[in-house]
Design a protein around this motif. Structure first.
Motif, mmCIF file in Angstrom:
data_model
loop_
_atom_site.group_PDB
_atom_site.id
_atom_site.type_symbol
_atom_site.label_atom_id
_atom_site.label_comp_id
_atom_site.label_asym_id
_atom_site.label_seq_id
_atom_site.Cartn_x
_atom_site.Cartn_y
_atom_site.Cartn_z
ATOM 1 N N GLY A 145 -27.342 12.228 53.378
ATOM 2 C CA GLY A 145 -28.793 12.707 52.920
ATOM 3 C C GLY A 145 -29.233 13.628 53.822
ATOM 4 O O GLY A 145 -28.089 14.403 54.694
ATOM 5 N N TYR A 146 -30.298 13.751 54.242
ATOM 6 C CA TYR A 146 -30.848 15.134 55.585
ATOM 7 C C TYR A 146 -31.418 14.529 56.439
ATOM 8 O O TYR A 146 -32.385 13.443 56.650
ATOM 9 N N PRO A 147 -31.784 15.372 57.980
ATOM 10 C CA PRO A 147 -32.136 14.401 59.261
ATOM 11 C C PRO A 147 -33.857 13.239 58.320
ATOM 12 O O PRO A 147 -34.439 14.055 57.776
ATOM 13 N N GLY A 148 -33.705 12.258 59.230
ATOM 14 C CA GLY A 148 -35.130 11.914 58.568
ATOM 15 C C GLY A 148 -34.862 10.617 57.507
ATOM 16 O O GLY A 148 -35.464 10.189 56.619
ATOM 17 N N GLY A 149 -34.498 11.469 56.181
ATOM 18 C CA GLY A 149 -33.434 10.562 55.467
ATOM 19 C C GLY A 149 -32.252 9.948 55.186
ATOM 20 O O GLY A 149 -31.409 10.477 53.850
ATOM 21 N N ARG A 150 -31.918 9.396 55.911
ATOM 22 C CA ARG A 150 -30.092 9.536 56.188
ATOM 23 C C ARG A 150 -30.237 8.274 54.971
ATOM 24 O O ARG A 150 -30.878 7.093 55.095
ATOM 25 N N TYR A 151 -28.518 7.636 54.174
ATOM 26 C CA TYR A 151 -28.297 6.150 54.122
ATOM 27 C C TYR A 151 -27.567 6.019 54.634
ATOM 28 O O TYR A 151 -26.735 5.132 54.028
ATOM 29 N N GLY A 168 -27.772 4.712 62.480
ATOM 30 C CA GLY A 168 -26.983 5.404 63.660
ATOM 31 C C GLY A 168 -26.751 6.752 64.115
ATOM 32 O O GLY A 168 -26.744 7.949 64.213
ATOM 33 N N ALA A 169 -28.336 7.627 63.078
ATOM 34 C CA ALA A 169 -27.633 8.990 63.081
ATOM 35 C C ALA A 169 -29.033 9.635 63.179
ATOM 36 O O ALA A 169 -28.761 10.890 62.862
ATOM 37 N N GLU A 170 -29.760 8.910 64.860
ATOM 38 C CA GLU A 170 -30.596 9.877 65.409
ATOM 39 C C GLU A 170 -30.320 10.897 66.296
ATOM 40 O O GLU A 170 -30.970 12.208 66.074
ATOM 41 N N ASN A 171 -29.090 11.097 66.927
ATOM 42 C CA ASN A 171 -28.520 12.213 67.078
ATOM 43 C C ASN A 171 -27.798 13.518 65.953
ATOM 44 O O ASN A 171 -27.733 14.629 66.240
ATOM 45 N N ALA A 172 -27.238 12.789 65.012
ATOM 46 C CA ALA A 172 -26.588 13.233 63.993
ATOM 47 C C ALA A 172 -28.066 14.102 63.190
ATOM 48 O O ALA A 172 -28.130 15.208 63.212
ATOM 49 N N ASP A 173 -29.451 13.534 62.890
ATOM 50 C CA ASP A 173 -30.623 14.057 62.973
ATOM 51 C C ASP A 173 -30.650 15.651 63.760
ATOM 52 O O ASP A 173 -31.791 16.499 63.633
ATOM 53 N N VAL A 200 -28.438 17.593 65.444
ATOM 54 C CA VAL A 200 -28.183 18.010 65.750
ATOM 55 C C VAL A 200 -28.523 19.017 64.134
ATOM 56 O O VAL A 200 -28.578 19.996 64.669
ATOM 57 N N GLU A 201 -28.452 18.280 64.023
ATOM 58 C CA GLU A 201 -29.073 19.447 62.255
ATOM 59 C C GLU A 201 -29.896 19.879 61.857
ATOM 60 O O GLU A 201 -30.331 20.535 61.540
ATOM 61 N N SER A 202 -31.530 18.723 62.452
ATOM 62 C CA SER A 202 -32.356 19.836 62.727
ATOM 63 C C SER A 202 -32.560 20.201 63.293
ATOM 64 O O SER A 202 -33.607 21.930 63.175
ATOM 65 N N LEU A 203 -31.679 20.877 64.323
ATOM 66 C CA LEU A 203 -31.853 22.361 65.389
ATOM 67 C C LEU A 203 -31.034 23.139 64.564
ATOM 68 O O LEU A 203 -31.463 24.725 64.579
ATOM 69 N N ALA A 204 -29.613 23.125 63.566
ATOM 70 C CA ALA A 204 -29.201 23.495 63.198
ATOM 71 C C ALA A 204 -30.247 24.578 62.016
ATOM 72 O O ALA A 204 -29.870 25.598 61.833
ATOM 73 N N ILE A 205 -30.779 23.500 61.128
ATOM 74 C CA ILE A 205 -31.779 24.090 60.217
ATOM 75 C C ILE A 205 -32.842 24.569 60.890
ATOM 76 O O ILE A 205 -33.296 26.444 60.545
ATOM 77 N N GLU A 206 -33.190 24.512 62.065
ATOM 78 C CA GLU A 206 -34.137 25.062 62.441
ATOM 79 C C GLU A 206 -34.018 26.945 63.505
ATOM 80 O O GLU A 206 -34.595 27.724 62.996
ATOM 81 N N ALA A 240 -23.025 21.221 64.227
ATOM 82 C CA ALA A 240 -23.610 21.421 65.583
ATOM 83 C C ALA A 240 -22.762 22.833 65.773
ATOM 84 O O ALA A 240 -23.486 23.369 66.513
ATOM 85 N N ALA A 241 -21.116 22.673 65.630
ATOM 86 C CA ALA A 241 -20.616 24.189 66.219
ATOM 87 C C ALA A 241 -21.892 24.920 65.438
ATOM 88 O O ALA A 241 -21.495 26.277 65.567
ATOM 89 N N LYS A 242 -22.027 25.430 63.825
ATOM 90 C CA LYS A 242 -23.222 26.033 63.561
ATOM 91 C C LYS A 242 -24.116 26.459 64.139
ATOM 92 O O LYS A 242 -24.249 27.369 64.652
ATOM 93 N N ALA A 243 -24.212 25.000 64.589
ATOM 94 C CA ALA A 243 -25.711 25.272 65.622
ATOM 95 C C ALA A 243 -25.885 26.035 66.652
ATOM 96 O O ALA A 243 -26.383 27.160 67.361
ATOM 97 N N VAL A 244 -24.533 25.944 67.675
ATOM 98 C CA VAL A 244 -23.768 26.688 68.418
ATOM 99 C C VAL A 244 -24.436 28.467 68.037
ATOM 100 O O VAL A 244 -24.548 29.064 68.739
#
Ligand code: DSN
Length: 419
Positions: A58-64, A67-72, A74-80, A268-272
């Motif tokens: 799924g996507y940040p805020g709508g995971r299946y 324990g996804a808070e850090n994943a969210d 990271v992915e939100s930062l990458a998207i933004e 995470a590495a894409k975000a970097v």
């Protein structure tokens, strides 16, 4: 020794030795494969982090999964960051590769049997744009456009084919076309025939980020790219659009359409990489990539090596070896012995098979990342010409050995991943 806490060298010496050998290979030669680059140490840290352990769908805020808070985060930062870097309204950073990103776009807009118009492979198109053995070629009706005798994209023929075949999707971009593409021309043809316009900018995303290449994001309906070429990030893909109305369609095409869980350490590495690409240092790097590709092309042209279109607007260039009577496979083998890694590549109307080819594709992204400048790329161009001429005269072994020594002397001044 615990296999869970031991060092790789102790736990799995076979893999350790192979990884060390690869680092040495990268350090001791010049990487000229256009789809390769060298990532930063910060990027290596991100891809090697325990985020590799986390499963989410799924996507940040709508995971299946929990324990996804850090994943969210990271992915939100990458998207933004992707949106900010490319001025896009929408970004999806989950595609595992450029091919997966393209497949998701197909799923979003097409049903099997629909017509797609794309650049043919021999003109520089990409496998995932409709090549016969690829799922795109098997499941869709592929119409193609190509280059004319001057090696430049034949826009009139492309427009005619679009009118004749009424594609639902038109793709601009490829993996071996060295010139800037006229996106506005594609846009007007797509509008005329009612097609979605996809630009695959994998090979010049870094130049677009740095403002050194025409920007497809405001023009195309959808843009796909990879992070690992001149964007200087990790292996992976992403999708952009200026059209917010396509967000739901594209998101559900990636997940659950063509992928399951997210490779979060890669995200995470894409975000970097997106973060690094916003810095003045990256702008200097991207300018270097372009200057170096042009210096390499100029040196080859000076030595009468046939560079298609006579130069490049991108990090890559394509050499036609037919005038020298040698194949791409043979040339890439000898160059590799000399410490110059490049890939054999088809050229327009190539009489050879894809495993042999009559061309060489060269790129400047990785060499520039380790600090090589136009002086070095000019020398590389002359070394390549020395080797190709020697091959044509059946005298390549001695020349390759001399060049190997020169290459090693040069790269020792530009160390990477230094211990
Ligand atoms: N798309 C392939 C290439 O251009 O080499 C892999 O990235």
């Amino acid at each position: 020794m615990s296999h869970f806490t031991g060092k790789l060298a102790d736990v799995d010496p076979e893999i350790f030795v192979a990884l060390e050998a690869e680092t040495t290979r990268q350090r001791d030669g010049v990487e000229l494969i256009a789809s390769e680059n060298l990532v930063s140490l910060a990027t290596l840290e991100a891809i090697g982090s325990p985020m590799v352990n986390k499963t989410v769908e799924g996507y940040p805020g709508g995971r299946y999964y929990g324990g996804a808070e850090n994943a969210d985060r990271v992915e939100s930062l990458a998207i933004e960051r992707a949106k900010e870097l490319f001025g896009a309204t929408y970004a999806n950073v989950q595609p595992h590769s450029g091919s997966q990103a393209n497949l998701a776009v197909f799923l979003a807009f097409l049903t099997p049997g629909d017509t797609v118009l794309s650049m043919d492979l021999s003109s520089g198109g990409h496998l995932s744009h409709g090549a016969g053995p690829n799922i795109s070629g098997k499941w869709f009706d592929i119409a193609t456009y190509g280059v004319g005798g001057d090696g430049l994209l034949d826009y009139d023929a492309m427009a005619e084919t679009a009118r004749a075949r009424s594609p639902k999707l038109i793709i601009a971009g490829g993996s071996a076309y060295p010139r800037a593409i006229d996106f506005d021309r594609f846009r007007s043809v797509a509008d005329e025939v009612g097609a979605i316009l996809l630009v695959d900018m994998a090979h010049w995303a870094g130049l677009v980020a740095a403002g050194l290449h025409p920007d497809p994001v405001p023009v195309a309906d959808v843009v796909t790219a990879t992070t690992y070429k001149n964007l200087r990030g990790v292996r992976g893909g992403f999708i952009l659009s200026h059209r917010g109305d396509l967000a739901r369609k594209l998101n559900s095409a990636v997940f659950p359409g063509v992928q399951g869980s997210v490779i979060l350490n890669a995200v995470a590495a894409k975000a970097v990489a997106f973060h690094e690409a916003m810095t003045p240092e990256f702008a200097t790097y991207a300018q270097g990539v372009l200057d170096n590709a042009r210096a390499l092309a100029a040196a080859l042209v000076e030595r009468d090596v046939t560079v298609l279109t006579g130069g490049t607007d991108t990090p890559l260039l394509l050499v036609d070896l037919r005038p020298l009577g040698i194949t791409g496979a043979a040339a890439s083998d000898v160059l590799e012995h000399a410490g110059l890694t490049a890939n054999k590549n088809g050229v327009p109307d190539d009489p050879e098979s894809p495993r042999v080819t009559s061309g060489l594709r060269l790129g400047s992204s990785a060499g520039t990342a380790r600090g090589l400048g136009t002086e070095e790329f000019t020398r590389i161009g002359h070394w390549i010409a020395d080797i190709l001429e020697a091959m044509a005269a059946d005298n390549d072994e001695a020349v390759a050995a001399v060049v190997r020594g020169d290459v090693q002397a040069m790269v020792s001044r530009f160390p990477i991943y230094s211990i």
